[in-house]
Write a protein that holds these residues in place. Structure first.
Motif, PDB file in Angstrom:
ATOM      1  N   VAL A   1       0.783  -1.330  -0.036  1.00  0.00           N
ATOM      2  CA  VAL A   1      -0.027   0.016  -0.127  1.00  0.00           C
ATOM      3  C   VAL A   1       0.737   1.335   0.152  1.00  0.00           C
ATOM      4  O   VAL A   1       0.296   2.299  -0.690  1.00  0.00           O
ATOM      5  CB  VAL A   1      -0.932   0.105   1.169  1.00  0.00           C
ATOM      6  N   ASP A   2       1.811   1.487   0.825  1.00  0.00           N
ATOM      7  CA  ASP A   2       2.855   2.613   0.708  1.00  0.00           C
ATOM      8  C   ASP A   2       3.465   2.937  -0.198  1.00  0.00           C
ATOM      9  O   ASP A   2       3.373   3.832  -1.047  1.00  0.00           O
ATOM     10  CB  ASP A   2       3.888   2.333   1.970  1.00  0.00           C
ATOM     11  N   ALA A   3       3.849   1.790  -1.204  1.00  0.00           N
ATOM     12  CA  ALA A   3       4.679   2.001  -2.519  1.00  0.00           C
ATOM     13  C   ALA A   3       3.421   2.516  -3.414  1.00  0.00           C
ATOM     14  O   ALA A   3       3.916   3.451  -4.391  1.00  0.00           O
ATOM     15  CB  ALA A   3       5.134   0.587  -3.142  1.00  0.00           C
ATOM     16  N   PHE A   4       2.235   1.885  -3.440  1.00  0.00           N
ATOM     17  CA  PHE A   4       1.092   2.173  -4.447  1.00  0.00           C
ATOM     18  C   PHE A   4       0.721   3.726  -4.060  1.00  0.00           C
ATOM     19  O   PHE A   4       0.565   4.675  -5.121  1.00  0.00           O
ATOM     20  CB  PHE A   4       0.128   1.407  -4.089  1.00  0.00           C
ATOM     21  N   ASP A   5       0.488   4.229  -2.745  1.00  0.00           N
ATOM     22  CA  ASP A   5       0.090   5.481  -2.501  1.00  0.00           C
ATOM     23  C   ASP A   5       1.276   6.437  -3.008  1.00  0.00           C
ATOM     24  O   ASP A   5       0.856   7.690  -3.442  1.00  0.00           O
ATOM     25  CB  ASP A   5      -0.011   5.606  -0.920  1.00  0.00           C
ATOM     26  N   ALA A   6       2.503   6.065  -2.741  1.00  0.00           N
ATOM     27  CA  ALA A   6       3.703   7.026  -3.067  1.00  0.00           C
ATOM     28  C   ALA A   6       3.581   7.361  -4.661  1.00  0.00           C
ATOM     29  O   ALA A   6       3.542   8.307  -5.238  1.00  0.00           O
ATOM     30  CB  ALA A   6       4.970   6.486  -2.768  1.00  0.00           C
ATOM     31  N   LYS A   7       3.254   6.063  -5.505  1.00  0.00           N
ATOM     32  CA  LYS A   7       3.135   6.177  -6.977  1.00  0.00           C
ATOM     33  C   LYS A   7       1.992   7.184  -7.318  1.00  0.00           C
ATOM     34  O   LYS A   7       1.954   7.775  -8.264  1.00  0.00           O
ATOM     35  CB  LYS A   7       3.034   4.772  -7.334  1.00  0.00           C
ATOM     36  N   LEU A   8       0.936   6.811  -6.598  1.00  0.00           N
ATOM     37  CA  LEU A   8      -0.373   7.638  -6.870  1.00  0.00           C
ATOM     38  C   LEU A   8      -0.095   8.956  -6.616  1.00  0.00           C
ATOM     39  O   LEU A   8      -0.509   9.990  -7.631  1.00  0.00           O
ATOM     40  CB  LEU A   8      -1.477   6.981  -6.029  1.00  0.00           C
ATOM     41  N   PHE A   9       0.405   9.284  -5.542  1.00  0.00           N
ATOM     42  CA  PHE A   9       0.735  11.035  -5.241  1.00  0.00           C
ATOM     43  C   PHE A   9       1.689  11.609  -6.332  1.00  0.00           C
ATOM     44  O   PHE A   9       1.441  12.554  -6.959  1.00  0.00           O
ATOM     45  CB  PHE A   9       1.250  10.793  -4.091  1.00  0.00           C
ATOM     46  N   ASP A  10       2.693  10.624  -6.840  1.00  0.00           N
ATOM     47  CA  ASP A  10       3.573  11.301  -7.969  1.00  0.00           C
ATOM     48  C   ASP A  10       2.760  11.245  -9.199  1.00  0.00           C
ATOM     49  O   ASP A  10       3.106  12.442  -9.735  1.00  0.00           O
ATOM     50  CB  ASP A  10       4.955  10.284  -7.932  1.00  0.00           C
ATOM     51  N   SER A  11       2.098  10.417  -9.527  1.00  0.00           N
ATOM     52  CA  SER A  11       1.278  10.088 -10.765  1.00  0.00           C
ATOM     53  C   SER A  11       0.556  11.172 -11.140  1.00  0.00           C
ATOM     54  O   SER A  11       0.049  11.800 -12.102  1.00  0.00           O
ATOM     55  CB  SER A  11       0.943   8.845 -11.147  1.00  0.00           C
ATOM     56  N   SER A  12      -0.187  11.451  -9.935  1.00  0.00           N
ATOM     57  CA  SER A  12      -1.269  12.766  -9.906  1.00  0.00           C
ATOM     58  C   SER A  12      -0.717  14.002  -9.514  1.00  0.00           C
ATOM     59  O   SER A  12      -1.539  15.002  -9.457  1.00  0.00           O
ATOM     60  CB  SER A  12      -2.435  12.256  -8.834  1.00  0.00           C
ATOM     61  N   PHE A  13       0.513  14.148  -9.627  1.00  0.00           N
ATOM     62  CA  PHE A  13       1.189  15.381  -9.316  1.00  0.00           C
ATOM     63  C   PHE A  13       0.820  16.012  -7.878  1.00  0.00           C
ATOM     64  O   PHE A  13       0.620  17.034  -7.745  1.00  0.00           O
ATOM     65  CB  PHE A  13       1.115  16.515  -9.965  1.00  0.00           C
ATOM     66  N   GLY A  14       0.711  14.991  -6.884  1.00  0.00           N
ATOM     67  CA  GLY A  14       0.380  15.436  -5.415  1.00  0.00           C
ATOM     68  C   GLY A  14      -1.213  15.504  -5.280  1.00  0.00           C
ATOM     69  O   GLY A  14      -1.587  16.040  -4.143  1.00  0.00           O
ATOM     70  N   LYS A  15      -2.185  15.169  -6.277  1.00  0.00           N
ATOM     71  CA  LYS A  15      -3.419  15.732  -6.068  1.00  0.00           C
ATOM     72  C   LYS A  15      -4.233  14.497  -5.375  1.00  0.00           C
ATOM     73  O   LYS A  15      -5.280  14.767  -4.658  1.00  0.00           O
ATOM     74  CB  LYS A  15      -4.061  15.863  -7.609  1.00  0.00           C
ATOM     75  N   TYR A  16      -3.749  13.204  -5.517  1.00  0.00           N
ATOM     76  CA  TYR A  16      -4.669  11.934  -4.893  1.00  0.00           C
ATOM     77  C   TYR A  16      -3.852  11.194  -4.087  1.00  0.00           C
ATOM     78  O   TYR A  16      -2.839  10.932  -4.318  1.00  0.00           O
ATOM     79  CB  TYR A  16      -5.431  11.323  -6.144  1.00  0.00           C
ATOM     80  N   ARG A  17      -4.653  10.805  -3.038  1.00  0.00           N
ATOM     81  CA  ARG A  17      -4.182   9.692  -2.238  1.00  0.00           C
ATOM     82  C   ARG A  17      -5.043   8.660  -1.936  1.00  0.00           C
ATOM     83  O   ARG A  17      -6.368   9.011  -2.116  1.00  0.00           O
ATOM     84  CB  ARG A  17      -3.525  10.291  -0.842  1.00  0.00           C
ATOM     85  N   SER A  18      -4.932   7.411  -1.583  1.00  0.00           N
ATOM     86  CA  SER A  18      -6.036   6.381  -1.269  1.00  0.00           C
ATOM     87  C   SER A  18      -6.323   6.541   0.216  1.00  0.00           C
ATOM     88  O   SER A  18      -5.772   7.024   0.941  1.00  0.00           O
ATOM     89  CB  SER A  18      -5.253   4.996  -1.503  1.00  0.00           C
ATOM     90  N   LYS A  19      -7.537   6.072   0.400  1.00  0.00           N
ATOM     91  CA  LYS A  19      -8.089   5.732   1.933  1.00  0.00           C
ATOM     92  C   LYS A  19      -8.115   4.689   2.154  1.00  0.00           C
ATOM     93  O   LYS A  19      -9.035   3.908   1.481  1.00  0.00           O
ATOM     94  CB  LYS A  19      -9.360   6.742   1.911  1.00  0.00           C
ATOM     95  N   LYS A  20      -7.656   4.055   3.319  1.00  0.00           N
ATOM     96  CA  LYS A  20      -7.742   2.669   3.777  1.00  0.00           C
ATOM     97  C   LYS A  20      -9.030   2.474   4.342  1.00  0.00           C
ATOM     98  O   LYS A  20      -9.234   3.231   5.434  1.00  0.00           O
ATOM     99  CB  LYS A  20      -6.674   2.351   4.448  1.00  0.00           C
ATOM    100  N   THR A  21      -9.865   1.437   3.945  1.00  0.00           N
ATOM    101  CA  THR A  21     -11.233   1.471   4.644  1.00  0.00           C
ATOM    102  C   THR A  21     -11.386   0.159   5.502  1.00  0.00           C
ATOM    103  O   THR A  21     -12.220   0.109   6.502  1.00  0.00           O
ATOM    104  CB  THR A  21     -12.339   1.329   3.854  1.00  0.00           C
ATOM    105  N   GLU A  22     -10.458  -0.863   5.396  1.00  0.00           N
ATOM    106  CA  GLU A  22     -10.546  -2.029   5.589  1.00  0.00           C
ATOM    107  C   GLU A  22      -9.356  -2.797   5.600  1.00  0.00           C
ATOM    108  O   GLU A  22      -8.433  -2.652   4.921  1.00  0.00           O
ATOM    109  CB  GLU A  22     -11.772  -2.758   5.353  1.00  0.00           C
TER     110      GLU A  22
END
Length: 207
Positions: free
Chosen positions: A179-200
């Motif tokens: 998850v941490d690696a995915f969130d970092a990639k998501l943050f970079d790919s969206s130029f800091g616009k998006y992060r994930s929210k863990k629900t479970e």
């Protein structure tokens, strides 16, 4: 425990050794009560069998139990259990049913036969790896949705549901250690616009 191996589905298989018929049954279980219910079910179903030998291993409390069910000590239940331990399986129960065919197998023959019956059951049930997974929620605009839908499987996740409204909301399952690696990639790919929210968080099959 980050990951463990268990059985995918309840199943059975049969073989004959010197006129004795052996039936290996296996079932996923998570409690001692579930294991005993499965054992009693098979004893009732195969009430006319000579023996219904069993073994089970549980994650909870690292519990291990077995029974020779009238076979010479150490020739039946323990070999069935050994197969589960060698395969590093937990949360499963095996019952090996024997219909005696009139020819004695001897100590070594019994050990081999019950081991084989257990292994047949394991192979029939199929081994699956369970890992701690996280369910993630990610909302984004439609322009980024294409990148997000490809990024999730690239990083080891599985898309479970997508909702389309003013924005797109994606729900996915991912091994928690990724998850941490995915969130970092998501943050970079969206130029800091998006992060994930863990629900479970939960254990789930990953293969």
């Amino acid at each position: 425990m980050q990951a463990y191996k268990t059985i995918r589905t309840a199943s059975s298989d049969t073989f004959t050794e010197k006129k004795s018929k052996f039936i290996g049954h296996i079932c996923p279980v998570t409690t001692q009560e579930e294991a005993m219910a499965f054992i009693q079910e098979k004893k009732a179903e195969f009430w006319d069998a000579t023996h219904n030998v069993y073994a089970y291993v549980l994650r909870d409390g690292q519990l291990r139990r077995y029974s020779d069910d009238g076979e010479p000590q150490g020739t039946a239940g323990l070999p069935v259990l050994d197969v589960l331990l060698k395969e590093e399986l937990v949360d499963c129960c095996v019952v090996v049913t024997r219909y005696f065919g009139g020819i004695l197998l001897g100590t070594g023959g019994l050990v081999r036969a019950y081991s084989h019956g257990s292994k047949l059951a394991v192979d029939a049930g199929g081994i699956v790896t369970m890992a701690m997974c996280s369910r993630l929620q990610i909302s984004c605009d439609y322009n980024f949705y294409g990148r997000l839908s490809s990024l999730i499987p690239e990083m080891g996740g599985i898309v479970e549901q997508t909702e389309y409204a003013d924005t797109v909301t994606v729900y996915c399952k991912m091994p928690s250690q990724l998850v941490d690696a995915f969130d970092a990639k998501l943050f970079d790919s969206s130029f800091g616009k998006y992060r994930s929210k863990k629900t479970e968080e939960f254990f789930s099959a990953i293969d």
